[in-house]
Every structure is written in C-alpha cells, then in structure tokens.
Design an enzyme around this catalytic site. Structure first.
Site, PDB file in Angstrom:
ATOM      1  N   HIS A  59      -9.581   3.819  -1.040  1.00  0.00           N
ATOM      2  CA  HIS A  59      -7.966   3.338  -1.056  1.00  0.00           C
ATOM      3  C   HIS A  59      -7.603   2.530  -2.287  1.00  0.00           C
ATOM      4  O   HIS A  59      -7.625   1.174  -2.172  1.00  0.00           O
ATOM      5  CB  HIS A  59      -7.973   2.743   0.353  1.00  0.00           C
ATOM      6  CG  HIS A  59      -6.533   2.132   0.484  1.00  0.00           C
ATOM      7  ND1 HIS A  59      -5.250   2.558  -0.023  1.00  0.00           N
ATOM      8  CD2 HIS A  59      -6.147   1.223   1.441  1.00  0.00           C
ATOM      9  CE1 HIS A  59      -4.159   1.822   0.507  1.00  0.00           C
ATOM     10  NE2 HIS A  59      -4.495   1.111   1.183  1.00  0.00           N
ATOM     11  N   CYS A  82     -13.230   0.247   8.417  1.00  0.00           N
ATOM     12  CA  CYS A  82     -12.507  -0.103   7.316  1.00  0.00           C
ATOM     13  C   CYS A  82     -12.138   0.897   6.017  1.00  0.00           C
ATOM     14  O   CYS A  82     -13.059   1.449   5.963  1.00  0.00           O
ATOM     15  CB  CYS A  82     -13.052  -1.482   6.574  1.00  0.00           C
ATOM     16  SG  CYS A  82     -13.047  -2.830   7.735  1.00  0.00           S
ATOM     17  N   SER A  83     -11.069   0.994   5.546  1.00  0.00           N
ATOM     18  CA  SER A  83     -10.794   1.586   4.301  1.00  0.00           C
ATOM     19  C   SER A  83     -11.847   1.014   3.364  1.00  0.00           C
ATOM     20  O   SER A  83     -12.127  -0.239   3.338  1.00  0.00           O
ATOM     21  CB  SER A  83      -9.523   1.651   3.969  1.00  0.00           C
ATOM     22  OG  SER A  83      -8.821   0.591   3.845  1.00  0.00           O
ATOM     23  N   CYS A 142       0.778  -1.064   0.081  1.00  0.00           N
ATOM     24  CA  CYS A 142      -0.013   0.150   0.066  1.00  0.00           C
ATOM     25  C   CYS A 142       0.912   1.389  -0.091  1.00  0.00           C
ATOM     26  O   CYS A 142       0.507   2.421   0.027  1.00  0.00           O
ATOM     27  CB  CYS A 142      -1.100   0.054   1.170  1.00  0.00           C
ATOM     28  SG  CYS A 142      -2.214  -1.448   1.019  1.00  0.00           S
TER      29      CYS A 142
HETATM   30  N1  CAA Z   1     -24.041  -9.514   9.271  1.00  0.00           N
HETATM   31  C1  CAA Z   1     -22.988 -10.472   9.462  1.00  0.00           C
HETATM   32  N2  CAA Z   1     -21.694 -10.705   8.674  1.00  0.00           N
HETATM   33  C2  CAA Z   1     -21.852  -9.820   7.647  1.00  0.00           C
HETATM   34  C3  CAA Z   1     -23.034  -8.826   7.411  1.00  0.00           C
HETATM   35  C4  CAA Z   1     -24.072  -8.750   8.431  1.00  0.00           C
HETATM   36  N3  CAA Z   1     -25.077  -8.091   8.146  1.00  0.00           N
HETATM   37  N4  CAA Z   1     -22.585  -8.212   6.132  1.00  0.00           N
HETATM   38  C5  CAA Z   1     -21.563  -9.045   5.775  1.00  0.00           C
HETATM   39  N5  CAA Z   1     -21.007  -9.539   6.385  1.00  0.00           N
HETATM   40  C6  CAA Z   1     -19.779 -10.598   6.492  1.00  0.00           C
HETATM   41  C7  CAA Z   1     -20.084 -11.449   5.514  1.00  0.00           C
HETATM   42  O1  CAA Z   1     -19.135 -12.601   5.967  1.00  0.00           O
HETATM   43  C8  CAA Z   1     -19.123 -10.823   4.172  1.00  0.00           C
HETATM   44  O2  CAA Z   1     -18.384 -11.808   3.335  1.00  0.00           O
HETATM   45  P1  CAA Z   1     -19.106 -12.880   2.636  1.00  0.00           P
HETATM   46  O3  CAA Z   1     -20.183 -12.205   1.804  1.00  0.00           O
HETATM   47  O4  CAA Z   1     -17.839 -13.040   1.711  1.00  0.00           O
HETATM   48  O5  CAA Z   1     -19.436 -14.089   3.255  1.00  0.00           O
HETATM   49  C9  CAA Z   1     -18.208  -9.841   4.845  1.00  0.00           C
HETATM   50  O6  CAA Z   1     -18.825  -9.410   6.180  1.00  0.00           O
HETATM   51  C10 CAA Z   1     -17.729  -8.737   3.860  1.00  0.00           C
HETATM   52  O7  CAA Z   1     -19.095  -8.336   3.489  1.00  0.00           O
HETATM   53  P2  CAA Z   1     -19.363  -7.659   2.092  1.00  0.00           P
HETATM   54  O8  CAA Z   1     -18.442  -8.569   1.237  1.00  0.00           O
HETATM   55  O9  CAA Z   1     -20.806  -7.644   1.826  1.00  0.00           O
HETATM   56  O10 CAA Z   1     -18.610  -6.462   2.282  1.00  0.00           O
HETATM   57  P3  CAA Z   1     -18.117  -5.210   1.206  1.00  0.00           P
HETATM   58  O11 CAA Z   1     -18.059  -5.683   0.001  1.00  0.00           O
HETATM   59  O12 CAA Z   1     -19.090  -4.074   1.688  1.00  0.00           O
HETATM   60  O13 CAA Z   1     -16.602  -4.706   2.049  1.00  0.00           O
HETATM   61  C11 CAA Z   1     -15.152  -4.656   3.641  1.00  0.00           C
HETATM   62  C12 CAA Z   1     -16.573  -4.335   3.199  1.00  0.00           C
HETATM   63  C13 CAA Z   1     -15.130  -6.208   3.988  1.00  0.00           C
HETATM   64  C14 CAA Z   1     -14.980  -4.143   4.972  1.00  0.00           C
HETATM   65  C15 CAA Z   1     -14.173  -4.050   2.672  1.00  0.00           C
HETATM   66  O14 CAA Z   1     -14.570  -2.631   2.366  1.00  0.00           O
HETATM   67  C16 CAA Z   1     -12.897  -4.245   2.907  1.00  0.00           C
HETATM   68  O15 CAA Z   1     -12.320  -5.365   2.885  1.00  0.00           O
HETATM   69  N6  CAA Z   1     -12.104  -3.213   3.296  1.00  0.00           N
HETATM   70  C17 CAA Z   1     -10.627  -3.319   3.738  1.00  0.00           C
HETATM   71  C18 CAA Z   1      -9.608  -3.074   2.686  1.00  0.00           C
HETATM   72  C19 CAA Z   1      -8.373  -3.388   2.990  1.00  0.00           C
HETATM   73  O16 CAA Z   1      -8.146  -4.338   3.786  1.00  0.00           O
HETATM   74  N7  CAA Z   1      -7.574  -2.923   2.308  1.00  0.00           N
HETATM   75  C20 CAA Z   1      -6.033  -2.782   2.654  1.00  0.00           C
HETATM   76  C21 CAA Z   1      -5.662  -2.108   3.908  1.00  0.00           C
HETATM   77  S1  CAA Z   1      -4.168  -2.493   4.542  1.00  0.00           S
HETATM   78  C22 CAA Z   1      -3.357  -1.450   4.032  1.00  0.00           C
HETATM   79  O17 CAA Z   1      -3.335  -0.207   3.529  1.00  0.00           O
HETATM   80  C23 CAA Z   1      -1.772  -1.899   3.937  1.00  0.00           C
HETATM   81  C24 CAA Z   1      -1.236  -2.861   3.003  1.00  0.00           C
HETATM   82  O18 CAA Z   1      -0.215  -2.740   2.358  1.00  0.00           O
HETATM   83  C25 CAA Z   1      -2.281  -4.041   2.171  1.00  0.00           C
END
Ligand code: CAA
Length: 419
Positions: free
Chosen positions: A366, A239-240, A105
């Site tokens: 991000h 989360c980002s 990142c």
């Molecule tokens: N109740 C319970 N669980 C739920 C839920 C609910 N109402 N809604 C969602 N979930 C759970 C589910 O398990 C779901 O996964 P599956 O659908 O695969 O089962 C999981 O949460 C994620 O839900 P979504 O896929 O619907 O979520 P989204 O598409 O809106 O994404 C997020 C949300 C997972 C937070 C995503 O924005 C994310 O991964 N953000 C972080 C990104 C990241 O990690 N970037 C790197 C940062 S680290 C850095 O910068 C340094 C480096 O070098 C990498």
C-alpha cells in the site's frame, strides 16, 4: 456518474511495491546495505510513467495533461510539487499541464478521476499516476504522518498508530454487532498473501501466511496498539503494508485512441463512477462504510450494472476488517455477512467474486498515492490476461475498483468493462 463520452484505459505500468520483508528492500540486514539505496519518490514517479509510455507505445508528446496522486511526499520524502516532478520523466512533457492530486489514501483514485474530468473538458489523452515512499522512517513515526489523513486535533490521540486503531475500532464494533469472528476475518489476510505469493510485483511475494497464524494474536503476531480498549481487535497480520511504489496509466477518448493508433479492443472502458466525501472525523456508524456505499451506488445506478455483474474487484483492504466492510458496501455480501463471504472462499481466485487478485493492500502492498491507480491497472491487467500466475481462469467482463481515503471519508469507486 456516467461518462459523457467514451473513456478508455489504454494501459500502464507499475513498479514492484517494496518495503520490509521484500527481498529487494535495502535495510541493515541486507547484503547490499551500504552499497545501494532504495529507490526514491522521484524514481517511482518517473519510472512508472516512463514504463507506462513504453508499454503502451504512447509518445510523451501525445499526452495532453498529467495528474499525480500522492499523499505525504513532504513528510516521508521532503518532496512536494509532484506535478512538476513528473515532468522530469520525459523532456516532451515540458510546458504541459501536470498537477498533483491529494485525498489521503484515495489520492490515486482521485488522480484517475481528475484524468476523467480532463477528458470531459477537451483533452483526449491523459496520464494518471500515483506514487508514495513510506519506508524512510520507522512504522511508528510513519503512523503519525499517515494520521494527517484523520482529523488531527480530534483523532490523532486515539493511539500512536492512529489508523490501525481507527480500524481496530471498526473491527470491535463489527464483531460485536454481527458476531463475526477473528478467524473469519483472517481469511481475508490468508487470501491476500496467497495471491501475493503468485505476484512478482507484490511487497509480500515471499512471505507466507497460514490461517492459524492470522487468526490468533501471539508473540509473532502481536496486538500492538497501546489503546487498551482497541488493542485486542487488531493484530499485526490484519494490517496493510508500509510500502514504496508507483503506478501510472494512460486514459483516452475515442479521438485520443485514433490519435494514438490504438484499437479499442486493446483497452478497457469506464462504465461509470462515484466519488463521495464524508466530513472528517464524523463517522456515525463504525459497522459500515457509508461513504463508499454512496460512491458504489452511483456506479451501479448510473452504469446500469449490479453487484452480481461484477467479475473481479479491487477494493481498499487497508486492514482485514475493511475488506469485509467493503464486500458489504459494494453489495457483494449482505450487511454483517462480509466476513462469512471471505471465510467461504468466495473472494479467492477460484471463488464466485474474486477480490484483490494480486494481494490487495495487505500483501501486494500500500504505497498510499499509488494504490488507487494500481487498482485500475489491476482490473485492466486481469481483463487483458496479463496477470501471469494469478490470472483468473475466465477473462472478466465487468470490474469494480473501490479506493478509500481516511476512515471512509473519501471514496472513489469505478466500474469497468472489457472490450
Ligand atoms: N510483541 C509486542 N509488541 C510488538 C512485537 C512483539 N513481538 N513486535 C512489535 N511490537 C510492537 C512494538 O510496539 C512496535 O513499535 P516500536 O518498535 O516502535 O515500539 C510496533 O508493534 C510495530 O512494530 P514494528 O515497527 O516492528 O512493525 P513493522 O515495521 O513490521 O510494521 C505495522 C508493522 C505497524 C503493522 C505496519 O505495517 C503498519 O503500520 N501498517 C499499517 C499501515 C497503515 O496504517 N496504512 C494506512 C492505512 S489507512 C488507509 O488506507 C486510509 C488513509 O487514508 C490513511
């Protein structure tokens, strides 16, 4: 490090950052679904570069070298070799030395530093760009791709969402060590969305975030990790974003400015920088960002500036707790006091040290490889009064950028001054 000769940012451009919840992002519920596609990685690279040339009035022929920050083009977009991809932006780039830079990142920050190195070794006008596309797969699969920025063999299995889990671990340790609360940390998220709501380029520009929502897990804001020990320490709102986007800027020496016919008063100047790297998978204290702290201390020591001098900062808020830890690593708050600084509102647009004025990684978005370039551009835009509704009331004189790769394993910090 202090530049051996004066180095300027001439200007640049960024594309809107888009993804889930952005009005222009095409998904199956969108009215344009099936009629048009989301921009590709090539579009982000090429469009941000073309617009940077246009905004600055620099002709492609004037560019001596180019660097493109990107982390995982091969995985998300089946595309590597982005140095050569960038050359497609303008036929006058053909034959010039362009290359891709990768540091997870921090790829964008490293692209800017590669530009600085090039200016130290004879070039006078350099392009530094960054881009990433991440919405081609579901967040869970993308989390596996991003996990390549951790030590795959030793750290991948902490959770399928490896990085969210790594920072949930930091949140757990931080709260336990200093008594910081979920609500205090949630102020980082609320500020991010407030700022992004004023920013036309932001991924979450149309999503609002109330403190009551961000401070507490619930059906609409789940603790989504599978790792039972870490699960309570990370909510979706912490989360980002998984964003697509690109950013590009142009750096020049004094001779370069002369060549371009650009006055230094239209630029910002690099004061000093620090680049520090820690061994992959070897974090010894989860309650601080030790590598970022080392990089920041080089900015301060070598540049002759102090944290009190900083008027605006762009920091790597990959998760809400990360921003609190950043405040401490950069000297804006004492150890353990970062969450309080956020809760007091000191880092809001009207606070004593505004941080991530356009919404940060949490709400501006991000697109990994673009982030470090965008940070520098944001400082430039604040210093030159280009931030529209989120423009700071007082033009900043000194700015700081802090871009981080992995779990604080690569850190690039840069100090900037307005001219
Ligand atoms: N109740 C319970 N669980 C739920 C839920 C609910 N109402 N809604 C969602 N979930 C759970 C589910 O398990 C779901 O996964 P599956 O659908 O695969 O089962 C999981 O949460 C994620 O839900 P979504 O896929 O619907 O979520 P989204 O598409 O809106 O994404 C997020 C949300 C997972 C937070 C995503 O924005 C994310 O991964 N953000 C972080 C990104 C990241 O990690 N970037 C790197 C940062 S680290 C850095 O910068 C340094 C480096 O070098 C990498």
């Amino acid at each position: 490090m202090k530049p051996k000769q004066r180095i300027f940012v001439v200007g640049g451009a960024l594309t809107p950052f888009i993804g889930k919840f952005h009005p222009d992002f095409i998904w199956k519920g969108h009215e344009d679904f099936g009629k048009r596609e989301n921009p590709t990685l090539e579009d982000y690279v090429v469009n941000s570069i073309r617009e940077a040339l246009e905004n600055t009035g620099v002709d492609a022929d004037q560019i001596d070298r180019g660097y493109i920050g990107n982390f995982a083009g091969q995985l998300f977009a089946n595309q590597g070799h982005l140095g050569a991809m960038a050359v497609r932006a303008d036929e006058k780039f053909d034959g010039k030395p362009f290359s891709r830079v990768e540091g997870a990142c921090a790829s964008g920050g490293l692209a800017v530093l590669s530009g600085v190195d090039a200016l130290h070794s004879g070039s006078d006008v350099v392009l530094a760009a960054g881009a990433e596309v991440q919405t081609t797969v579901k967040a869970r699969e993308g989390a596996g791709y991003l996990a390549r920025a951790a030590h795959w063999d030793e750290e991948r299995d902490i959770d399928e969402f490896t990085f969210p889990a790594m920072f949930a671990r930091r949140a757990k340790h931080y709260k336990e060590a200093f008594g910081a609360t979920e609500e205090e940390i949630a102020h980082v998220t609320v500020k991010a969305y407030e700022n992004a709501n004023k920013n036309p380029y932001a991924h979450m520009r149309e999503v609002s975030m109330a403190l009551e929502h961000a401070a507490k897990a619930g059906e609409k804001n789940p603790n989504f990790l599978a790792n039972e020990e870490l699960k309570p320490h990370l909510k979706m709102s912490d989360c980002s974003q998984v964003s697509d986007g690109g950013a590009a800027l142009i750096l020049a020496t004094e001779a370069g400015l002369e060549r371009l016919g650009i006055d230094e008063s239209d630029c910002i100047e690099l004061v000093s920088w620090g680049h520090a790297t820690g061994a992959l998978g070897r974090v010894d204290d989860f309650t601080e960002l030790g590598t970022t702290k080392k990089a920041a201390s080089r900015v301060y020591d070598d540049g002759g500036i102090t944290p009190e001098d900083v008027d605006v900062a762009e920091v790597h808020d990959c998760f809400a707790v990360t921003e609190c830890l950043m405040y401490e690593a950069l000297g804006f708050a004492d150890r353990g006091e970062g969450a309080k600084l956020a809760a007091e509102g000191q880092t809001r647009l009207d606070g004593s040290i505004p941080v991530n004025t356009g919404g940060g990684l949490i709400a501006f978005g991000h697109p990994v490889g673009a982030t470090g370039v965008k940070q520098v551009l944001e400082i430039y835009r604040q210093m030159k009064g280009l931030c529209g509704d989120y423009q700071l009331p007082e033009t900043p004189s000194v700015g700081l950028t802090a871009n981080m790769g992995g779990d604080d394993r690569t850190a690039v910090c840069m100090g900037w001054k307005n001219l």
